[in-house]
Design a protein around this motif. Structure first.
Motif, mmCIF file in Angstrom:
data_model
loop_
_atom_site.group_PDB
_atom_site.id
_atom_site.type_symbol
_atom_site.label_atom_id
_atom_site.label_comp_id
_atom_site.label_asym_id
_atom_site.label_seq_id
_atom_site.Cartn_x
_atom_site.Cartn_y
_atom_site.Cartn_z
ATOM 1 N N PHE A 34 0.831 -1.276 0.063
ATOM 2 C CA PHE A 34 -0.003 -0.010 0.043
ATOM 3 C C PHE A 34 0.806 1.181 0.038
ATOM 4 O O PHE A 34 0.769 2.226 -0.622
ATOM 5 C CB PHE A 34 -1.076 0.099 1.199
ATOM 6 C CG PHE A 34 -1.839 1.095 1.375
ATOM 7 C CD1 PHE A 34 -2.688 1.607 0.741
ATOM 8 C CD2 PHE A 34 -1.499 2.080 2.284
ATOM 9 C CE1 PHE A 34 -3.500 2.581 0.852
ATOM 10 C CE2 PHE A 34 -2.075 3.452 2.342
ATOM 11 C CZ PHE A 34 -3.295 3.680 1.693
ATOM 12 N N LEU A 35 1.827 1.032 0.770
ATOM 13 C CA LEU A 35 2.822 2.162 0.871
ATOM 14 C C LEU A 35 3.701 2.537 -0.376
ATOM 15 O O LEU A 35 3.617 3.750 -1.004
ATOM 16 C CB LEU A 35 3.894 2.180 2.287
ATOM 17 C CG LEU A 35 5.017 3.330 2.024
ATOM 18 C CD1 LEU A 35 4.338 4.544 2.222
ATOM 19 C CD2 LEU A 35 5.908 2.921 3.196
ATOM 20 N N GLY A 36 3.834 1.490 -1.102
ATOM 21 C CA GLY A 36 4.498 1.539 -2.398
ATOM 22 C C GLY A 36 3.637 1.980 -3.439
ATOM 23 O O GLY A 36 4.064 2.963 -4.321
ATOM 24 N N ARG A 84 2.304 9.453 -5.649
ATOM 25 C CA ARG A 84 2.704 11.077 -5.376
ATOM 26 C C ARG A 84 3.974 11.288 -6.050
ATOM 27 O O ARG A 84 4.063 12.450 -6.519
ATOM 28 C CB ARG A 84 3.206 10.896 -3.895
ATOM 29 C CG ARG A 84 3.611 12.093 -3.203
ATOM 30 C CD ARG A 84 2.422 13.429 -3.295
ATOM 31 N NE ARG A 84 3.154 14.547 -2.714
ATOM 32 C CZ ARG A 84 3.795 15.303 -3.684
ATOM 33 N NH1 ARG A 84 4.146 15.263 -4.796
ATOM 34 N NH2 ARG A 84 4.177 16.400 -2.896
ATOM 35 N N PHE A 85 4.843 10.382 -6.243
ATOM 36 C CA PHE A 85 6.130 10.750 -7.039
ATOM 37 C C PHE A 85 6.494 10.041 -8.489
ATOM 38 O O PHE A 85 7.559 10.165 -8.937
ATOM 39 C CB PHE A 85 7.265 10.317 -5.967
ATOM 40 C CG PHE A 85 7.333 11.280 -4.732
ATOM 41 C CD1 PHE A 85 7.482 12.327 -4.870
ATOM 42 C CD2 PHE A 85 6.922 10.457 -3.557
ATOM 43 C CE1 PHE A 85 7.182 13.265 -3.541
ATOM 44 C CE2 PHE A 85 6.826 11.121 -2.331
ATOM 45 C CZ PHE A 85 7.126 12.508 -2.396
ATOM 46 N N ARG A 145 5.679 10.479 -11.440
ATOM 47 C CA ARG A 145 5.977 11.297 -12.586
ATOM 48 C C ARG A 145 7.450 11.840 -12.606
ATOM 49 O O ARG A 145 8.018 12.434 -13.495
ATOM 50 C CB ARG A 145 5.196 12.313 -12.611
ATOM 51 C CG ARG A 145 3.713 12.284 -13.090
ATOM 52 C CD ARG A 145 2.860 13.309 -13.027
ATOM 53 N NE ARG A 145 1.410 12.830 -13.563
ATOM 54 C CZ ARG A 145 0.537 13.645 -13.746
ATOM 55 N NH1 ARG A 145 0.774 15.193 -13.800
ATOM 56 N NH2 ARG A 145 -0.940 13.281 -14.092
ATOM 57 N N ARG A 146 8.198 11.685 -11.399
ATOM 58 C CA ARG A 146 9.518 12.063 -11.116
ATOM 59 C C ARG A 146 10.374 10.558 -10.884
ATOM 60 O O ARG A 146 10.570 10.486 -9.595
ATOM 61 C CB ARG A 146 9.685 12.898 -10.119
ATOM 62 C CG ARG A 146 8.822 14.105 -10.279
ATOM 63 C CD ARG A 146 8.979 15.355 -9.147
ATOM 64 N NE ARG A 146 10.134 15.629 -8.891
ATOM 65 C CZ ARG A 146 10.422 16.257 -7.964
ATOM 66 N NH1 ARG A 146 9.435 16.626 -6.878
ATOM 67 N NH2 ARG A 146 11.905 16.759 -7.445
ATOM 68 N N PRO A 147 10.558 9.681 -11.892
ATOM 69 C CA PRO A 147 10.838 8.325 -11.414
ATOM 70 C C PRO A 147 12.090 8.178 -10.708
ATOM 71 O O PRO A 147 12.313 7.382 -9.808
ATOM 72 C CB PRO A 147 11.074 7.430 -12.912
ATOM 73 C CG PRO A 147 10.945 8.770 -13.716
ATOM 74 C CD PRO A 147 10.387 10.013 -13.337
ATOM 75 N N ARG A 148 13.098 8.947 -10.894
ATOM 76 C CA ARG A 148 14.321 8.866 -10.152
ATOM 77 C C ARG A 148 14.080 9.071 -8.740
ATOM 78 O O ARG A 148 14.611 8.427 -7.689
ATOM 79 C CB ARG A 148 15.420 9.962 -10.359
ATOM 80 C CG ARG A 148 16.205 9.520 -11.698
ATOM 81 C CD ARG A 148 17.412 10.528 -12.257
ATOM 82 N NE ARG A 148 18.133 10.291 -13.164
ATOM 83 C CZ ARG A 148 19.392 9.491 -13.076
ATOM 84 N NH1 ARG A 148 19.510 9.279 -11.909
ATOM 85 N NH2 ARG A 148 19.877 9.422 -14.209
ATOM 86 N N LEU A 149 13.308 10.365 -8.212
ATOM 87 C CA LEU A 149 13.007 10.471 -6.970
ATOM 88 C C LEU A 149 12.177 9.225 -6.260
ATOM 89 O O LEU A 149 12.235 8.936 -5.149
ATOM 90 C CB LEU A 149 12.084 11.805 -6.828
ATOM 91 C CG LEU A 149 11.653 12.382 -5.536
ATOM 92 C CD1 LEU A 149 12.822 12.461 -4.494
ATOM 93 C CD2 LEU A 149 10.901 13.631 -5.676
ATOM 94 N N TRP A 150 11.091 9.054 -7.119
ATOM 95 C CA TRP A 150 10.199 7.978 -6.540
ATOM 96 C C TRP A 150 10.989 6.706 -6.122
ATOM 97 O O TRP A 150 11.014 6.114 -5.170
ATOM 98 C CB TRP A 150 9.262 7.619 -7.873
ATOM 99 C CG TRP A 150 8.567 6.218 -7.494
ATOM 100 C CD1 TRP A 150 7.790 5.664 -6.254
ATOM 101 C CD2 TRP A 150 8.325 5.238 -8.590
ATOM 102 N NE1 TRP A 150 7.392 4.582 -6.458
ATOM 103 C CE2 TRP A 150 7.793 4.165 -8.014
ATOM 104 C CE3 TRP A 150 8.677 5.191 -9.756
ATOM 105 C CZ2 TRP A 150 7.175 2.867 -8.750
ATOM 106 C CZ3 TRP A 150 8.422 3.982 -10.497
ATOM 107 C CH2 TRP A 150 7.821 3.161 -10.056
ATOM 108 N N LEU A 151 12.221 6.061 -7.325
ATOM 109 C CA LEU A 151 12.524 4.814 -7.026
ATOM 110 C C LEU A 151 13.694 4.922 -5.866
ATOM 111 O O LEU A 151 13.927 4.130 -5.075
ATOM 112 C CB LEU A 151 13.373 4.382 -8.244
ATOM 113 C CG LEU A 151 12.275 3.985 -9.281
ATOM 114 C CD1 LEU A 151 12.935 3.713 -10.819
ATOM 115 C CD2 LEU A 151 11.406 2.687 -9.035
#
Length: 232
Positions: free
Chosen positions: A76-78, A84-85, A87-93
């Motif tokens: 769920f957190l993932g 939330r993030f 669209r900014r895959p570097r920040l997300w991953l």
């Protein structure tokens, strides 16, 4: 659907293989030291729960339920982090895997200092922490969508490796990657089992290092277009 990684493909595959190695380590830890339960592979826990209905096998019930519940919360957190993030895959991953590495480091520190002991009820908290970490990992990797690098469950990988090989129905695309994924889980399980002879905290800490390395790759590795330009 073609894979789209925010970093060069080789870097991304290397990072995912590091996380696959970590999965092998922690499932060795959880099965051998935390009461015959899995924290990365939920299929095993569901099977254990089914078998526990027959009391003759004396299988645990609470530990697999805790692992499943924590795993679901992690997924769920993932999903929320992706929403939330994404669209900014570097920040997300890098953020998702960095958070996972931090939680693993905390777990290793707590077990290493004796605050958490892998015995009695405290074992359930260790299981919950690890299960939540791998729920987050599985959700994040699943949303990244590399079909043959799930980092934990190898059933699909083994199926693709053989059924889609040149001797099966496919073109034999990416056999080294698929075979590597299987070997890396094996290596992780071997390493985790050997480390457990010496230290539980060290085994969890090794998994934390591997996941932190993956987070660093997605944060710092060259983008795909830069890598292509460098080759040209």
């Amino acid at each position: 659907m073609p894979e789209e990684f925010p970093v060069a493909r080789r870097w991304a595959v290397g990072a995912l293989l590091m996380m696959t190695f970590a999965s092998g380590v922690v499932d060795a830890v959880s099965y051998l030291r935390l009461g015959h339960v899995f924290v990365a592979n939920m299929t095993g826990n569901v099977v254990f729960l089914g078998l526990s209905v027959s009391e003759v096998y004396h299988l645990p019930v609470v530990a697999p339920l805790v692992a499943l519940a924590a795993f679901v919360l992690g997924t769920f957190l993932g999903g929320r982090l992706n929403k939330r993030f994404g669209r900014r895959p570097r920040l997300w991953l890098s953020g998702a895997f960095g958070g996972q590495a931090a939680a693993l480091t905390l777990t290793a520190a707590l077990t290493g200092t004796g605050v958490l002991r892998a015995e009695g009820r405290a074992t359930l908290l260790v299981i919950a922490l690890l299960g939540g970490c791998w729920g987050l990992q599985n959700a994040t990797v699943g949303l990244l969508a590399p079909r043959d690098l799930t980092t934990s469950v190898l059933t699909r990988t083994l199926t693709a490796l053989t059924s889609q090989s040149v001797f099966g129905a496919g073109s034999g695309a990416r056999p080294h990657r698929r075979a590597g994924s299987v070997l890396v889980v094996f290596a992780g399980a071997v390493t985790g089992g050997l480390l457990l002879r010496v230290t539980l905290a060290g085994a969890i800490g090794l998994a934390a290092v591997a996941v932190a390395g993956a987070a660093a790759v997605f944060a710092l590795a060259p983008r795909a277009e830069r890598a292509a330009a460098a080759r040209d």
